[in-house]
Design a protein around this motif. Structure first.
Motif, PDB file in Angstrom:
ATOM      1  N   ALA A 173       2.812  -4.006  18.002  1.00 59.45           N
ATOM      2  CA  ALA A 173       2.521  -3.379  16.720  1.00 59.45           C
ATOM      3  C   ALA A 173       1.244  -3.002  16.168  1.00 59.45           C
ATOM      4  N   GLN A 174       1.053  -1.783  15.747  1.00 61.97           N
ATOM      5  CA  GLN A 174      -0.291  -1.237  15.070  1.00 61.97           C
ATOM      6  C   GLN A 174      -0.194  -1.168  13.749  1.00 61.97           C
ATOM      7  N   ALA A 175      -1.471  -0.712  13.314  1.00 57.21           N
ATOM      8  CA  ALA A 175      -1.580  -0.888  11.908  1.00 57.21           C
ATOM      9  C   ALA A 175      -1.911   0.832  11.386  1.00 57.21           C
ATOM     10  N   VAL A 176      -1.589   0.798  10.160  1.00 56.31           N
ATOM     11  CA  VAL A 176      -1.527   2.131   9.389  1.00 56.31           C
ATOM     12  C   VAL A 176      -2.162   1.867   7.977  1.00 56.31           C
ATOM     13  N   MET A 177      -3.382   2.763   7.771  1.00 56.64           N
ATOM     14  CA  MET A 177      -3.938   2.339   6.492  1.00 56.64           C
ATOM     15  C   MET A 177      -3.816   3.661   5.527  1.00 56.64           C
ATOM     16  N   ALA A 178      -3.144   3.666   4.478  1.00 62.26           N
ATOM     17  CA  ALA A 178      -3.093   4.850   3.743  1.00 62.26           C
ATOM     18  C   ALA A 178      -4.061   4.858   2.246  1.00 62.26           C
ATOM     19  N   HIS A 179      -4.089   5.783   1.500  1.00 59.40           N
ATOM     20  CA  HIS A 179      -4.689   6.082   0.386  1.00 59.40           C
ATOM     21  C   HIS A 179      -3.759   5.755  -0.758  1.00 59.40           C
ATOM     22  N   THR A 180      -3.788   4.761  -1.378  1.00 57.31           N
ATOM     23  CA  THR A 180      -3.285   4.461  -2.565  1.00 57.31           C
ATOM     24  C   THR A 180      -1.731   4.814  -2.370  1.00 57.31           C
ATOM     25  N   ASN A 181      -1.263   5.139  -3.795  1.00 56.47           N
ATOM     26  CA  ASN A 181       0.308   5.663  -3.775  1.00 56.47           C
ATOM     27  C   ASN A 181       0.572   6.709  -3.219  1.00 56.47           C
ATOM     28  N   VAL A 182      -0.380   7.798  -3.281  1.00 50.67           N
ATOM     29  CA  VAL A 182      -0.259   9.103  -2.596  1.00 50.67           C
ATOM     30  C   VAL A 182       0.030   8.942  -1.023  1.00 50.67           C
ATOM     31  N   GLY A 183      -0.913   8.407  -0.660  1.00 48.31           N
ATOM     32  CA  GLY A 183      -0.841   8.098   0.726  1.00 48.31           C
ATOM     33  C   GLY A 183       0.337   7.182   1.332  1.00 48.31           C
ATOM     34  N   LEU A 184       0.631   6.358   0.396  1.00 45.47           N
ATOM     35  CA  LEU A 184       1.723   5.461   0.678  1.00 45.47           C
ATOM     36  C   LEU A 184       3.077   6.539   0.826  1.00 45.47           C
ATOM     37  N   ALA A 185       3.226   7.379  -0.189  1.00 49.24           N
ATOM     38  CA  ALA A 185       4.242   8.074  -0.323  1.00 49.24           C
ATOM     39  C   ALA A 185       4.472   8.920   1.096  1.00 49.24           C
ATOM     40  N   PHE A 225      -0.622  -0.669   5.490  1.00 48.21           N
ATOM     41  CA  PHE A 225      -1.684  -1.151   4.265  1.00 48.21           C
ATOM     42  C   PHE A 225      -1.955   0.255   3.657  1.00 48.21           C
ATOM     43  N   SER A 226      -2.177  -0.128   2.365  1.00 42.48           N
ATOM     44  CA  SER A 226      -2.659   0.960   1.510  1.00 42.48           C
ATOM     45  C   SER A 226      -3.242   0.529   0.524  1.00 42.48           C
ATOM     46  N   GLY A 227      -4.552   1.158  -0.089  1.00 46.18           N
ATOM     47  CA  GLY A 227      -5.176   0.878  -1.100  1.00 46.18           C
ATOM     48  C   GLY A 227      -4.513   0.895  -2.489  1.00 46.18           C
ATOM     49  N   ARG A 228      -4.814   0.048  -3.384  1.00 47.33           N
ATOM     50  CA  ARG A 228      -4.351   0.049  -4.819  1.00 47.33           C
ATOM     51  C   ARG A 228      -5.402   0.546  -5.723  1.00 47.33           C
ATOM     52  N   THR A 229      -5.044   1.479  -6.599  1.00 48.25           N
ATOM     53  CA  THR A 229      -6.134   1.793  -7.663  1.00 48.25           C
ATOM     54  C   THR A 229      -6.878   0.875  -8.497  1.00 48.25           C
ATOM     55  N   PRO A 230      -8.030   0.486  -8.610  1.00 46.60           N
ATOM     56  CA  PRO A 230      -8.548  -0.561  -9.232  1.00 46.60           C
ATOM     57  C   PRO A 230      -7.781  -0.863 -10.375  1.00 46.60           C
ATOM     58  N   LEU A 278      -3.816  -3.302  -1.025  1.00 48.72           N
ATOM     59  CA  LEU A 278      -5.119  -3.648  -1.054  1.00 48.72           C
ATOM     60  C   LEU A 278      -5.916  -3.294  -2.309  1.00 48.72           C
ATOM     61  N   PRO A 279      -5.907  -4.127  -3.305  1.00 51.23           N
ATOM     62  CA  PRO A 279      -6.648  -3.525  -4.485  1.00 51.23           C
ATOM     63  C   PRO A 279      -8.292  -3.479  -4.194  1.00 51.23           C
ATOM     64  N   ARG A 280      -8.850  -2.508  -4.834  1.00 54.37           N
ATOM     65  CA  ARG A 280     -10.203  -2.178  -4.352  1.00 54.37           C
ATOM     66  C   ARG A 280     -11.300  -3.392  -4.653  1.00 54.37           C
ATOM     67  N   GLU A 281     -11.068  -3.931  -5.850  1.00 49.92           N
ATOM     68  CA  GLU A 281     -11.885  -4.936  -6.410  1.00 49.92           C
ATOM     69  C   GLU A 281     -12.016  -6.402  -5.281  1.00 49.92           C
ATOM     70  N   VAL A 282     -10.721  -6.588  -4.749  1.00 48.76           N
ATOM     71  CA  VAL A 282     -10.651  -7.668  -3.869  1.00 48.76           C
ATOM     72  C   VAL A 282     -11.258  -7.528  -2.650  1.00 48.76           C
ATOM     73  N   LEU A 283     -10.862  -6.276  -2.268  1.00 48.20           N
ATOM     74  CA  LEU A 283     -11.770  -5.916  -0.999  1.00 48.20           C
ATOM     75  C   LEU A 283     -13.213  -6.000  -0.973  1.00 48.20           C
ATOM     76  N   CYS A 284     -13.725  -5.639  -2.077  1.00 51.71           N
ATOM     77  CA  CYS A 284     -15.119  -5.538  -2.308  1.00 51.71           C
ATOM     78  C   CYS A 284     -15.812  -7.117  -2.285  1.00 51.71           C
ATOM     79  N   GLU A 285     -15.163  -8.128  -2.478  1.00 50.36           N
ATOM     80  CA  GLU A 285     -15.570  -9.541  -2.698  1.00 50.36           C
ATOM     81  C   GLU A 285     -15.957 -10.185  -1.026  1.00 50.36           C
ATOM     82  N   ALA A 286     -16.792 -11.342  -1.140  1.00 48.52           N
ATOM     83  CA  ALA A 286     -17.084 -11.728   0.190  1.00 48.52           C
ATOM     84  C   ALA A 286     -15.962 -13.049   0.451  1.00 48.52           C
ATOM     85  N   CYS A 287     -15.826 -13.292   1.709  1.00 48.01           N
ATOM     86  CA  CYS A 287     -14.890 -14.295   1.984  1.00 48.01           C
ATOM     87  C   CYS A 287     -15.490 -14.772   3.385  1.00 48.01           C
TER      88      CYS A 287
END
Length: 571
Positions: free
Chosen positions: A79-91, A110-115, A181-190
């Protein structure tokens, strides 16, 4: 006493990417957007810290990204991964997700979610589209065709959520999953301590009960007129061999009705073609091998006393609301493994049915040989100035000879006139009908198997749907020497066939120009490919085709250059 050195933290964006590598993802097919800063920063951060990552590739359209992930899985089983841009990329991912779900293809989407927040937090909204792209339930766009979806809430979830997504996608029955993937969460450290550890969540497997396999063998032993219908192949190379041996030993006709993958060699003595009608009419047992629709109830009639056994990842195709084919027994599991187990269990029982079995085998072999002779004769026989799709298939087979190749057909070169003898040599467009599949799936397959000759065949409408400018750009940018055959009849041929099937004597069928099917005038498709420096040819006559195919194959195999041949065919 030694103390372990704790690895420095990493942003959640980087952790997601690194974790994908740890669970076995080779590529991230991505089309970036304004939600991608933490993803792009995470890529750079992980590389700077020498953390292993999948190869991230810019794919300039999400439908192509989904098709490439689909094709890569067909070639590798990973299995491989696809990353898209928010709702428009997901569409733009939706058609590919529908195709993947129908064919049990695992893809991690995966797609981003608008902040969520407007200010006061790293990653907050900064441009007007951050408001314009917000949705109440973004995952709802593809929820019906995914096995699982979730939205990342906290950065420390990154490792576990990726593990869960991958395990669910690759559990039987397989299929796509989605993570927002909401942008704010991705910006945080883990924490980065566990990024490379093995996954703690193993995929779930299933297998038929031994008693059910024994019951299936008993049904086969008692049957006078068994039939095998195979649609999505035999699972793997071992299953392919087992199915071929089962058919030969027992003398069972094998029909590849609307085949998505090759289940048995097209010239196998028990291969009776693609029409199940005559065989179903007399069958007293049908072994259905991974078929969404093994026959058409409107067209084909099953005898009332006929028993039916289904084999596959999800034998009853539970995702589809209406699918009421008879099922006296179901054997769920990896198709190839079930076939191997069933054939081994049936072998001893075969020894006591010699005379009856031999007579049946001879009868089937004679009918199969006559059918194949007729198919090849009709394919070779010109029916007018322009070529038929069947002629293209037969000519392609002659040109290939013994050259190993994989053919992906989307309303392009049909299966029956081809001579194919090995698993992995044939794939057809998904039964969900999401067009634009063959070209990007061919790119993904060739990416996974760079030394294999991969040929994507499609109709003119399918080529347009594939976003060919994007696909040719990908082929050039990634140096993927794919051979593309465009069979151009300047219309939606499948639509015409559907209309004449429902209304054979109707107004549309008898009209000079059927409404809503014409694609004339089609563009010069060679010019589209040439924009990305592809080698191209246009063919309009029977005599030119073989030479053009040989030249194109030389370009992709010796010169490592993408090639396109536009073939004018009859309506």
């Amino acid at each position: 006493m030694q103390t372990q050195t704790k690895k420095p933290g990493i942003t959640a964006g980087g952790a997601i990417l690194a974790r994908l590598k740890a669970v076995g993802v080779d590529y991230i097919f991505a089309n970036s957007g304004t939600d991608f800063p933490p993803i792009i920063e995470g890529l750079a951060e992980a590389r700077a810290k020498h953390i292993a990552l999948p190869t991230a590739i810019v794919i300039p359209h999400e439908n192509a990204a989904m098709g490439m992930a689909h094709g890569y899985y067909l070639a590798t089983g990973r299995a491989q991964a696809v990353m898209a841009h928010t709702n428009v990329g997901l569409a733009n991912c939706a058609i590919g997700a529908i195709n993947a779900a129908t064919e049990h293809i695992p893809v991690l989407i995966f797609s981003g979610r608008t902040p969520v927040v407007e200010q006061g937090r790293l990653g907050a909204r900064t441009v007007p589209i951050s408001w314009g792209q917000e949705m109440r339930d973004q995952a709802a766009m593809i929820r019906e065709c995914t096995k699982w979806d979730y939205e990342l809430k906290f950065p420390e979830q990154a490792v576990d959520v990726v593990d869960r997504a991958h395990a669910i996608a690759t559990s039987l029955p397989r299929g796509p999953v989605y993570l927002s993937l909401p942008r704010e969460v991705l910006c945080e450290a883990c924490p980065a301590d566990e990024l490379e550890r093995p996954s703690r969540i193993a995929p779930a497997t299933i297998a038929p009960r031994a008693a059910d396999i024994e019951q299936a063998v008993a049904l086969l032993r008692e049957a006078e007129r068994p039939l095998i219908i195979v649609q999505r192949g035999a699972g793997d190379a071992e299953g392919f061999t087992a199915l071929s041996r089962l058919a030969s030993d027992w003398g069972i006709p094998v029909c590849q009705y609307w085949a998505i993958q090759l289940g048995i060699p097209t010239d196998h003595p028990m291969s009776v073609g693609v029409d199940p009608g005559p065989w179903l009419a007399e069958a007293d047992l049908v072994l259905v091998i991974d078929c969404l629709a093994p026959w058409s109830p409107e067209i084909h009639k099953l005898p009332a006393d006929c028993k039916v056994v289904h084999i596959g990842q999800d034998p009853l195709y539970s995702r589809f609301p209406v699918r009421n084919f008879r099922a006296d027994l179901s054997l769920p599991g990896e198709t190839g493994e079930v076939l191997v187990a069933f054939e081994a269990a049936a072998r001893p029982a075969c020894e006591g049915t010699g005379e009856k079995r031999d007579r049946r085998r001879d009868r089937i072999a004679d009918a199969a040989a006559k059918r194949r002779e007729e198919v090849l004769r009709n394919a070779r026989t010109p029916r007018g100035e322009l070529m038929t799709k069947e002629f293209v298939s037969q000519c392609l087979s002659e040109v290939l000879g013994q050259t190993p190749a994989t053919i992906l057909s989307e309303l392009g070169a049909p299966l029956e006139p081809l001579t194919l003898r090995e698993p992995g040599s044939w794939y057809q467009e998904p039964h969900s009908g999401g067009l634009g599949w063959s070209f990007p799936a061919g790119l993904g397959y060739k990416l996974a198997q760079p030394e294999r000759l991969v040929i994507a065949t499609m109709g003119d409408g399918s080529y347009i749907f594939a976003n060919p400018v994007a696909c040719h750009q990908i082929a050039e940018a990634m140096a993927i020497p794919l051979l593309v055959l465009v069979l151009n009849n300047e219309e939606w041929g499948a639509v015409r066939q559907s209309v004449t099937g429902v209304y054979p004597q109707g107004y549309a069928a008898s009209s000079n120009e059927m409404p809503l099917v014409s694609l004339a005038p089609t563009p010069d498709f060679t010019r589209v490919a040439e924009a990305s420096r592809a080698w191209t040819a246009r063919v309009a006559s029977h005599d030119e085709l073989a030479g053009a195919l040989r030249a194109a194959i030389e370009q992709v195999t010796l010169h490592r250059r993408q090639a396109l041949v536009e073939i004018r065919i009859a309506r």
